[in-house]
Design a protein around this motif. Structure first.
Motif, PDB file in Angstrom:
ATOM      1  N   TRP A 143       0.791  -1.235   0.000  1.00  0.00           N
ATOM      2  CA  TRP A 143       0.000   0.000   0.000  1.00  0.00           C
ATOM      3  C   TRP A 143       0.822   1.283   0.000  1.00  0.00           C
ATOM      4  CZ3 TRP A 143       1.187   2.362   4.547  1.00  0.00           C
ATOM      5  CH2 TRP A 143       1.540   1.548   5.623  1.00  0.00           C
ATOM      6  N   ASP A 144       2.057   1.223   0.516  1.00  0.00           N
ATOM      7  CA  ASP A 144       2.864   2.451   0.530  1.00  0.00           C
ATOM      8  C   ASP A 144       3.527   2.716  -0.830  1.00  0.00           C
ATOM      9  OD1 ASP A 144       4.246   0.072   1.394  1.00  0.00           O
ATOM     10  OD2 ASP A 144       6.004   1.288   1.851  1.00  0.00           O
ATOM     11  N   HIS A 145       3.248   1.854  -1.808  1.00  0.00           N
ATOM     12  CA  HIS A 145       3.824   2.037  -3.148  1.00  0.00           C
ATOM     13  C   HIS A 145       2.747   2.206  -4.224  1.00  0.00           C
ATOM     14  CE1 HIS A 145       7.925   1.046  -1.741  1.00  0.00           C
ATOM     15  NE2 HIS A 145       7.214   0.477  -0.791  1.00  0.00           N
ATOM     16  N   VAL A 146       1.513   1.831  -3.889  1.00  0.00           N
ATOM     17  CA  VAL A 146       0.423   1.896  -4.881  1.00  0.00           C
ATOM     18  C   VAL A 146      -0.722   2.818  -4.448  1.00  0.00           C
ATOM     19  CG1 VAL A 146       0.894  -0.411  -5.806  1.00  0.00           C
ATOM     20  CG2 VAL A 146      -0.736  -0.159  -3.920  1.00  0.00           C
ATOM     21  N   GLY A 157      13.557  -0.014  -4.353  1.00  0.00           N
ATOM     22  CA  GLY A 157      12.232  -0.421  -3.870  1.00  0.00           C
ATOM     23  C   GLY A 157      12.383  -0.908  -2.431  1.00  0.00           C
ATOM     24  N   ASP A 158      11.772  -2.049  -2.105  1.00  0.00           N
ATOM     25  CA  ASP A 158      11.870  -2.577  -0.738  1.00  0.00           C
ATOM     26  C   ASP A 158      12.774  -3.810  -0.654  1.00  0.00           C
ATOM     27  OD1 ASP A 158      10.191  -0.540  -0.108  1.00  0.00           O
ATOM     28  OD2 ASP A 158       8.651  -1.780   0.850  1.00  0.00           O
ATOM     29  N   LEU A 159      13.761  -3.872  -1.553  1.00  0.00           N
ATOM     30  CA  LEU A 159      14.748  -4.948  -1.466  1.00  0.00           C
ATOM     31  C   LEU A 159      15.516  -4.810  -0.151  1.00  0.00           C
ATOM     32  CD1 LEU A 159      15.967  -7.363  -2.974  1.00  0.00           C
ATOM     33  CD2 LEU A 159      17.429  -5.763  -4.212  1.00  0.00           C
ATOM     34  N   CYS A 171      15.048   3.430  -0.776  1.00  0.00           N
ATOM     35  CA  CYS A 171      13.923   4.384  -0.746  1.00  0.00           C
ATOM     36  C   CYS A 171      13.436   4.734   0.656  1.00  0.00           C
ATOM     37  CB  CYS A 171      12.761   3.817  -1.557  1.00  0.00           C
ATOM     38  SG  CYS A 171      13.187   3.509  -3.275  1.00  0.00           S
ATOM     39  N   HIS A 172      13.286   3.713   1.515  1.00  0.00           N
ATOM     40  CA  HIS A 172      12.712   3.967   2.841  1.00  0.00           C
ATOM     41  C   HIS A 172      13.720   4.501   3.856  1.00  0.00           C
ATOM     42  CE1 HIS A 172       8.702   2.658   1.992  1.00  0.00           C
ATOM     43  NE2 HIS A 172       8.965   1.372   1.867  1.00  0.00           N
ATOM     44  N   SER A 173      14.958   4.709   3.443  1.00  0.00           N
ATOM     45  CA  SER A 173      15.977   5.215   4.367  1.00  0.00           C
ATOM     46  C   SER A 173      15.853   6.732   4.508  1.00  0.00           C
ATOM     47  CB  SER A 173      17.371   4.853   3.839  1.00  0.00           C
ATOM     48  OG  SER A 173      18.350   5.635   4.509  1.00  0.00           O
TER      49      SER A 173
HETATM   50 ZN   LIG Z   1       7.578  -0.083   1.247  1.00  0.00          ZN
END
Ligand SMILES: [Zn+2]
Length: 246
Positions: free
Chosen positions: A96-99, A185-187, A229-231
């Motif tokens: 949900w945090d990407h779409v 992404g969220d890798l 991305c999330h950093s």
């Molecule tokens: Zn995410």
């Protein structure tokens, strides 16, 4: 790079990290607009624009508090881009945090990783999340398996990196002045997952380790930088729209 929100979060244990090991447990949520002579690609759509102006307590999902100060649509308008101008939509994955705003870009051609497409529209897909991207079912789409050279010249490549979800993908962009960049992404979520070699427990058997190894090799081969991305440490110092990387 467009600011698509912030996740307020304090359970790094879910990523097999202790609070002492993570500098900041909150997460940035960027989206990316790639402007190429042959078209424009939007990579990820972030938290829903509907969150703008809403208090944090209304929007806590699975322990993640969602904050958003400016809409994706508004920030695109600020740089003269309407949804109709966007040639391609691609997502790193369907969480949900990407779409959050995927439905707004269903008029663009969706570059759909087959495994993620199947996962998104599976019979057991959560209806609350499906609602965020339901319009993509009717979007013009190009479905593929594995890596995808978006504009056919090797400068913008979706890299198949399954594990976090079945069809997760990273994005490689080769910029004239900045050089090569891999948007992960969220890798990885936290930078410390990379340095301390940790991952969510449930990803130990889904391919994340192999995808990370492949991207580490790719980074060396291309002499590219990695953008996690999330950093928040990465995001804080990055150039955000209306600025740009070229
Ligand atoms: Zn995410």
């Amino acid at each position: 790079m467009i600011d698509c929100g912030t996740l307020v979060y304090n359970r790094p244990e879910d990523y097999q990290l202790s609070r002492d090991e993570v500098a900041d447990t909150n997460m940035s949520v960027p989206c990316f607009l790639v402007i190429h002579p042959r078209g424009i690609l939007l990579f990820d759509t972030g938290l829903s624009d509907r969150l703008v102006g809403r208090p944090l307590w209304e929007n806590v999902d699975g322990g993640y508090g969602q904050i958003k100060f400016t809409s994706l649509r508004g920030q695109l308008a600020d740089i003269g881009v309407t949804p109709a101008d966007i040639t391609y939509l691609a997502i790193s994955h369907s969480h949900w945090d990407h779409v959050g705003n995927a439905n707004d870009y269903a008029g663009s051609t969706w570059l759909a990783q087959k495994a993620e497409l199947d996962f998104m529209f599976a019979a057991n897909a959560d209806p609350a999340y499906l609602a965020l991207y339901a319009a993509l079912a009717r979007a013009p789409k190009e479905v593929f398996v594995g890596d995808r050279d978006v504009f056919g010249d090797g400068t913008v490549i979706l890299k198949f990196t399954p594990g976090h979800t079945p069809g997760h993908q990273a994005l490689y962009v080769k910029l004239a002045r900045t050089g090569g960049v891999v948007i992960s992404g969220d890798l990885w979520h936290y930078a410390e997952e990379r340095t301390l070699r940790r991952m969510p427990k449930e990803e130990e058997t889904t391919g994340t380790a192999q995808s990370r190894e492949m991207i580490e090799r790719f980074l060396k081969e291309k002499n590219a930088q990695l953008w996690i991305c999330h950093s928040t440490a990465f995001f804080r110092n990055a150039i955000k729209s209306p600025g740009w990387y070229d």
